[in-house]
Design a protein around this motif. Structure first.
Motif, PDB file in Angstrom:
ATOM      1  N   VAL A 110      -3.893   0.789   6.718  1.00  0.00           N
ATOM      2  CA  VAL A 110      -4.888   0.824   5.389  1.00  0.00           C
ATOM      3  C   VAL A 110      -6.608   0.792   5.690  1.00  0.00           C
ATOM      4  CG1 VAL A 110      -5.466  -0.373   3.746  1.00  0.00           C
ATOM      5  CG2 VAL A 110      -3.480  -0.055   4.046  1.00  0.00           C
ATOM      6  N   LYS A 111      -7.601   1.790   4.879  1.00  0.00           N
ATOM      7  CA  LYS A 111      -8.476   2.186   5.031  1.00  0.00           C
ATOM      8  C   LYS A 111      -9.299   1.148   3.555  1.00  0.00           C
ATOM      9  CE  LYS A 111      -7.996   3.628   9.053  1.00  0.00           C
ATOM     10  NZ  LYS A 111      -9.033   3.029  10.321  1.00  0.00           N
ATOM     11  N   LEU A 112     -10.055   0.422   3.347  1.00  0.00           N
ATOM     12  CA  LEU A 112      -9.783  -0.201   2.026  1.00  0.00           C
ATOM     13  C   LEU A 112     -10.931   0.233   1.571  1.00  0.00           C
ATOM     14  CD1 LEU A 112      -9.750  -3.200  -0.069  1.00  0.00           C
ATOM     15  CD2 LEU A 112     -12.137  -3.949   1.723  1.00  0.00           C
ATOM     16  N   GLY A 113     -12.105   1.083   2.757  1.00  0.00           N
ATOM     17  CA  GLY A 113     -12.944   2.209   2.046  1.00  0.00           C
ATOM     18  C   GLY A 113     -12.638   3.029   0.797  1.00  0.00           C
ATOM     19  N   ARG A 114     -11.489   3.881   1.218  1.00  0.00           N
ATOM     20  CA  ARG A 114     -10.468   4.717   1.091  1.00  0.00           C
ATOM     21  C   ARG A 114      -9.745   4.261   0.259  1.00  0.00           C
ATOM     22  NH1 ARG A 114     -12.633   8.959   1.155  1.00  0.00           N
ATOM     23  NH2 ARG A 114     -11.232  10.008   1.322  1.00  0.00           N
ATOM     24  N   THR A 115      -9.286   2.595  -1.045  1.00  0.00           N
ATOM     25  CA  THR A 115      -8.687   2.865  -1.213  1.00  0.00           C
ATOM     26  C   THR A 115      -9.448   3.575  -2.857  1.00  0.00           C
ATOM     27  OG1 THR A 115      -8.085   0.765  -0.523  1.00  0.00           O
ATOM     28  CG2 THR A 115      -7.426   0.510  -2.618  1.00  0.00           C
ATOM     29  N   GLU A 116      -7.843   3.667  -3.300  1.00  0.00           N
ATOM     30  CA  GLU A 116      -8.659   4.750  -5.487  1.00  0.00           C
ATOM     31  C   GLU A 116      -7.900   3.154  -5.817  1.00  0.00           C
ATOM     32  OE1 GLU A 116      -8.051   9.069  -6.041  1.00  0.00           O
ATOM     33  OE2 GLU A 116      -6.309   8.658  -5.485  1.00  0.00           O
ATOM     34  N   LYS A 117      -6.859   3.268  -6.380  1.00  0.00           N
ATOM     35  CA  LYS A 117      -6.306   2.562  -7.630  1.00  0.00           C
ATOM     36  C   LYS A 117      -5.592   1.398  -6.430  1.00  0.00           C
ATOM     37  CE  LYS A 117      -5.635   6.790  -9.090  1.00  0.00           C
ATOM     38  NZ  LYS A 117      -6.118   6.862 -10.832  1.00  0.00           N
ATOM     39  N   ARG A 152     -15.322  -4.222  -0.036  1.00  0.00           N
ATOM     40  CA  ARG A 152     -14.978  -2.156  -0.248  1.00  0.00           C
ATOM     41  C   ARG A 152     -16.463  -2.156  -0.680  1.00  0.00           C
ATOM     42  NH1 ARG A 152     -14.682   1.577  -4.176  1.00  0.00           N
ATOM     43  NH2 ARG A 152     -12.740   3.212  -3.339  1.00  0.00           N
ATOM     44  N   SER A 153     -16.749  -3.085  -0.729  1.00  0.00           N
ATOM     45  CA  SER A 153     -18.136  -2.353  -1.496  1.00  0.00           C
ATOM     46  C   SER A 153     -19.003  -2.565   0.206  1.00  0.00           C
ATOM     47  CB  SER A 153     -19.234  -3.305  -2.281  1.00  0.00           C
ATOM     48  OG  SER A 153     -19.134  -2.806  -3.289  1.00  0.00           O
ATOM     49  N   TYR A 154     -18.775  -4.068   1.024  1.00  0.00           N
ATOM     50  CA  TYR A 154     -19.637  -3.627   2.597  1.00  0.00           C
ATOM     51  C   TYR A 154     -18.548  -2.778   3.390  1.00  0.00           C
ATOM     52  CZ  TYR A 154     -19.886  -8.574   0.693  1.00  0.00           C
ATOM     53  OH  TYR A 154     -20.415  -9.468  -0.501  1.00  0.00           O
ATOM     54  N   LEU A 155     -17.584  -2.793   3.067  1.00  0.00           N
ATOM     55  CA  LEU A 155     -16.945  -1.692   4.245  1.00  0.00           C
ATOM     56  C   LEU A 155     -17.817  -0.143   3.660  1.00  0.00           C
ATOM     57  CD1 LEU A 155     -13.588  -3.089   4.853  1.00  0.00           C
ATOM     58  CD2 LEU A 155     -15.811  -3.138   6.613  1.00  0.00           C
ATOM     59  N   GLY A 156     -18.649   0.703   2.270  1.00  0.00           N
ATOM     60  CA  GLY A 156     -18.706   1.822   2.213  1.00  0.00           C
ATOM     61  C   GLY A 156     -18.179   2.231   1.698  1.00  0.00           C
ATOM     62  N   ALA A 201       0.713  -1.114   0.034  1.00  0.00           N
ATOM     63  CA  ALA A 201       0.080   0.096   0.097  1.00  0.00           C
ATOM     64  C   ALA A 201       0.707   1.373   0.107  1.00  0.00           C
ATOM     65  CB  ALA A 201      -0.939   0.212   0.991  1.00  0.00           C
ATOM     66  N   LEU A 202       0.383   2.215  -0.802  1.00  0.00           N
ATOM     67  CA  LEU A 202       1.009   3.298  -0.857  1.00  0.00           C
ATOM     68  C   LEU A 202       0.373   4.634  -0.412  1.00  0.00           C
ATOM     69  CD1 LEU A 202       3.696   4.925  -1.656  1.00  0.00           C
ATOM     70  CD2 LEU A 202       2.966   4.992  -3.763  1.00  0.00           C
ATOM     71  N   ASN A 203       0.515   5.660   0.812  1.00  0.00           N
ATOM     72  CA  ASN A 203      -0.047   6.708   1.193  1.00  0.00           C
ATOM     73  C   ASN A 203       0.579   7.895   1.126  1.00  0.00           C
ATOM     74  OD1 ASN A 203      -1.855   8.897   2.045  1.00  0.00           O
ATOM     75  ND2 ASN A 203      -1.589   8.161   3.892  1.00  0.00           N
TER      76      ASN A 203
END
Length: 315
Positions: free
Chosen positions: A57-64, A85-89, A29-31
């Protein structure tokens, strides 16, 4: 450098081929910008979503999601990650980049499992080397590596930021604070009430260089890895084997710790982080890989699961 850092490179899986008790298969993961609040993932081996639960890491905030190649230890975690990711909003769009075939793999898995996503999923199959995505802050370039199947490495380039406003100079000239400062910061010319004209370029320091992070897929020492690694602040390079297993590494198109260190040293990369470690190297056995690399490139590290490396902004 620790497992709690949320900004920089976060290693979710650092093993090669198949999971071991100490290392899951590949995912990174990269932030680079806390204020942006998004994460980018590089590869998604089986169990990645479980690894994410033990990380910042927040799966719901994964962009790419960037996929280097289509071997199972790099892609088998994708269907579970996308549906969770869907289940986590997660409701913002997500884009997947990868070699030809990644679209078919994802669409087949989602269709057969009757998965329904709550967000827009975009899949981009990489047709050629070069820039594959760009926004106001980052540009991502890719090049082909040398592996048994088509494989790509990624070079993430943070664009230079405007220099700092030189407040001391403005104070000396008794320039009142306010909207004028903002215009000067943007490089604009400003006419003061007393008739003086100020040129923004005279009050802004030199541009602040952006950071460069290179994340490679599986590869042996090759032209593509050298190209992507040039002057990187951080180079993430596979080191599946020690030098004593060089013939085995090359037979399967993998790199040794010495190959990784050579790439970093020859191309002027600052920090080398080695990952994709064979399960034959357990515990203190990885010290051999590190010693071999450090003999060539002093600023070298061996990643382990949940370890992170902070990449501070330049000044």
């Amino acid at each position: 450098m620790n497992g709690a850092c949320a900004c920089g490179v976060i290693f979710l899986g650092t093993g090669a081929g198949m999971p071991s008790k100490q290392r899951n298969v590949t995912s990174i993961a990269l932030n680079l910008l806390d204020e942006r609040g998004f994460y980018w993932l590089f590869d998604c081996g089986e169990g990645t979503q479980q690894q994410i639960l033990h990380s910042p890491v927040k799966l719901g905030r994964t962009e790419k999601l960037f996929i280097t190649h289509l071997h199972g230890d790099h892609i088998y975690g994708i269907p579970g990650m996308l549906t969770s990711r869907s289940y986590l909003g997660g409701d913002t769009p997500l884009t997947v980049y990868g070699p030809p075939g990644i679209k078919s793999f994802i669409e087949t898995a989602l269709s057969v499992s009757d998965a329904h996503l709550t967000y827009q999923l975009h899949i981009v199959e990489i047709a050629d080397e070069g820039v594959i995505c760009e926004d106001e802050t980052f540009r991502v370039e890719t090049a082909r590596l040398e592996h048994r199947v088509e494989c790509f490495g990624y070079r993430i380039i943070e664009k230079d930021q405007p220099g700092k406003l030189q407040l001391d100079k403005l104070a000396e000239l008794k320039v009142p604070a306010g909207p004028i400062y903002g215009k000067l910061k943007q490089g604009q010319d400003v006419v003061l009430e007393d008739g003086r004209t100020l040129h923004g370029a005279d009050f802004v320091g030199s541009p602040i260089p952006g950071r460069i992070v290179t994340i490679l897929g599986d590869t042996k020492y090759c032209k593509g890895s050298l190209q992507l690694a040039q002057h990187a602040d951080v180079l993430v390079h596979e080191a599946t084997f020690a030098m004593s297993k060089q013939e085995l590494a090359y037979a399967f198109d993998h790199a040794t710790s010495v190959d990784a260190a050579r790439t970093a040293q020859e191309m002027g990369a600052k920090t080398l982080i080695m990952t994709h470690i064979s399960s034959r190297y357990q515990g203190d056995d990885t010290d051999l890989l590190l010693q071999e690399a450090m003999a060539i490139h002093a600023d070298s590290h061996i990643a382990k699961d949940f370890w992170s490396f902070d990449i501070p902004k330049k000044s």
